[in-house]
Design a protein around this motif. Sequence first.
Motif, mmCIF file in Angstrom:
data_model
loop_
_atom_site.group_PDB
_atom_site.id
_atom_site.type_symbol
_atom_site.label_atom_id
_atom_site.label_comp_id
_atom_site.label_asym_id
_atom_site.label_seq_id
_atom_site.Cartn_x
_atom_site.Cartn_y
_atom_site.Cartn_z
ATOM 1 N N SER A 332 0.908 -1.250 -0.001
ATOM 2 C CA SER A 332 -0.176 -0.132 -0.182
ATOM 3 C C SER A 332 0.840 1.176 0.011
ATOM 4 O O SER A 332 1.893 1.262 0.962
ATOM 5 C CB SER A 332 -0.913 0.005 1.216
ATOM 6 N N PHE A 333 0.625 2.246 -1.000
ATOM 7 C CA PHE A 333 1.432 3.281 -1.012
ATOM 8 C C PHE A 333 1.437 4.440 -0.071
ATOM 9 O O PHE A 333 2.028 5.230 0.454
ATOM 10 C CB PHE A 333 1.338 4.091 -2.597
ATOM 11 N N LEU A 347 1.014 -3.814 4.898
ATOM 12 C CA LEU A 347 -0.169 -3.973 4.448
ATOM 13 C C LEU A 347 -0.075 -4.012 3.064
ATOM 14 O O LEU A 347 0.568 -3.085 2.313
ATOM 15 C CB LEU A 347 -1.252 -2.785 4.779
ATOM 16 N N ALA A 348 -0.329 -5.198 2.072
ATOM 17 C CA ALA A 348 -0.132 -5.200 0.625
ATOM 18 C C ALA A 348 -1.234 -6.103 0.072
ATOM 19 O O ALA A 348 -1.862 -6.868 0.496
ATOM 20 C CB ALA A 348 1.302 -5.770 0.466
ATOM 21 N N TYR A 364 -3.428 -7.821 2.509
ATOM 22 C CA TYR A 364 -3.269 -8.614 3.499
ATOM 23 C C TYR A 364 -2.258 -7.971 4.245
ATOM 24 O O TYR A 364 -1.602 -7.253 3.941
ATOM 25 C CB TYR A 364 -2.634 -10.023 2.868
ATOM 26 N N LEU A 365 -2.224 -8.510 5.734
ATOM 27 C CA LEU A 365 -1.299 -8.028 6.507
ATOM 28 C C LEU A 365 -0.159 -9.037 6.560
ATOM 29 O O LEU A 365 -0.184 -10.225 6.798
ATOM 30 C CB LEU A 365 -1.894 -7.803 8.131
ATOM 31 N N ALA A 381 -6.627 -8.944 5.361
ATOM 32 C CA ALA A 381 -6.723 -7.900 6.397
ATOM 33 C C ALA A 381 -8.139 -7.264 5.773
ATOM 34 O O ALA A 381 -9.229 -6.938 6.780
ATOM 35 C CB ALA A 381 -5.697 -6.935 6.106
ATOM 36 N N LEU A 382 -8.123 -6.351 4.699
ATOM 37 C CA LEU A 382 -9.083 -5.461 4.334
ATOM 38 C C LEU A 382 -9.466 -5.826 2.488
ATOM 39 O O LEU A 382 -8.630 -6.139 1.894
ATOM 40 C CB LEU A 382 -8.864 -4.118 4.445
ATOM 41 N N GLU A 383 -10.534 -5.329 2.293
ATOM 42 C CA GLU A 383 -10.964 -5.370 0.790
ATOM 43 C C GLU A 383 -10.237 -4.164 0.219
ATOM 44 O O GLU A 383 -10.520 -3.879 -1.095
ATOM 45 C CB GLU A 383 -12.415 -5.313 0.618
ATOM 46 N N HIS A 384 -9.774 -3.316 0.844
ATOM 47 C CA HIS A 384 -9.028 -1.935 0.385
ATOM 48 C C HIS A 384 -8.013 -1.600 1.246
ATOM 49 O O HIS A 384 -7.723 -1.996 2.325
ATOM 50 C CB HIS A 384 -10.401 -0.856 0.441
#
Length: 422
Positions: A332-333, A347-348, A364-365, A381-384
């Motif tokens: 994640s940027f 987080l990626a 994913y974490l 982790a998250l959908e975004h």
Amino acid sequence: MSYDRPTYEGTWSRRGYDDAQTGSSPATGPTGDLYVSWRADVFEGYPPTSPVVADETVYHLHTRGGRDTQHDTVVSAFDAATGEERWQTTVSTTDFDKHAYHHDSLVVTRTRSVPASRRAGLDDAVSDDCIYARTFEGIHALSTDGELLWTHPVPTTGEPHPLAAPPIVSGGLVVTATYGERTPPAAVVAVDAETGDIVWRAGFDDRRIPWTLSAADGTVYVPFFDGDSGLVVLDLETGVEDWAVSLPVDGPVTVSGDTLLVPLREDETESIAAVDRNTREIRWQKSVGRRTDSGVAVADDLVYYCTNAMLTARRLDTGELAWSFGPEPHVSFSWTPVVAGTTVYALAEPPSEDSSDDGSPPYYLYALDTANGEVRGRAPALEHGMASSLAVVDGAVYLAGRDELRCYESCAFSVRGRCLVE
């Protein structure tokens, strides 16, 4: 099968772990097959805010409401082991109609020592633990059982940047800034941690937009955008300016010994610079691709930051590349790395073969080895990528998204990706 369960012991007091924004703790966080041990619903108001942890309790700041409606900003306390909500206290009610509803700003203190110069009228030099939150209206102090103790108005005006704005809590003071583009000029304000009464105020006529504050060794670091951009250093106790330097600052400052790690932006080129805090000279500078609200972590002579879909680790003294992780997985940027012991978390987006059924890959974490960046564990982790920063204590990681707070732990035994020990 026997295995070590989390103790949930330890303190993660604020986003970035400490006032110096190092993002690094000695805690032993979970690795291996990670799983979500509990979830708790939180209000959906943007931005997701970073949980903080003390005394086996997780505290979280969130806002109920939406555009053209009243916004209620609350602090909630959750049991660190079970996710059970213990209490919820409203600290602010407003109609502030912007894309963001609060700052990512929560801080929890273990003890607060009040200097002798301000002990008059107080029953004790050391008080109970306390929680501080910075909303668009000001600073709020709560006890750890949810009692609202005081509020000091320090309004945010215009656009509410920065989104991440935890106050500095040190030496019996709570220090924050007048965020947002504003008239009159910007200021940094310190109030008494016990009473909320103002202690000092430092005003700036030419500097326009202060960013996330950092502090170390009795000094406060104030980065400024626009106008006369640069870094101003104030004495924590008095607010008197120690020194200032003009730099195209573009984010929060991380302090590590005699080195300041400063995000810069000149024209369209962004970089991370290592600045000597005694001479103000730049020791090294590396071009990056990043965004303002992300920051830098530092631990054991390595500097961690996210750039070009990668998590990058460099030597603190020279800037030499140690290792990188990504761009597959695609980091994640806007992520700021978090280090716990020998693990760094990121987080990626996973590779395409791990995509979800609807074709959009969830984030994913990842738990990575700080020595070489190798994957030690991961979990959906998250959908975004819209997430808070992490809080880590012994055996557990806490992460908040737009409407959910999660606790991650290590799984002792799994089959086909499903944890059988929960």
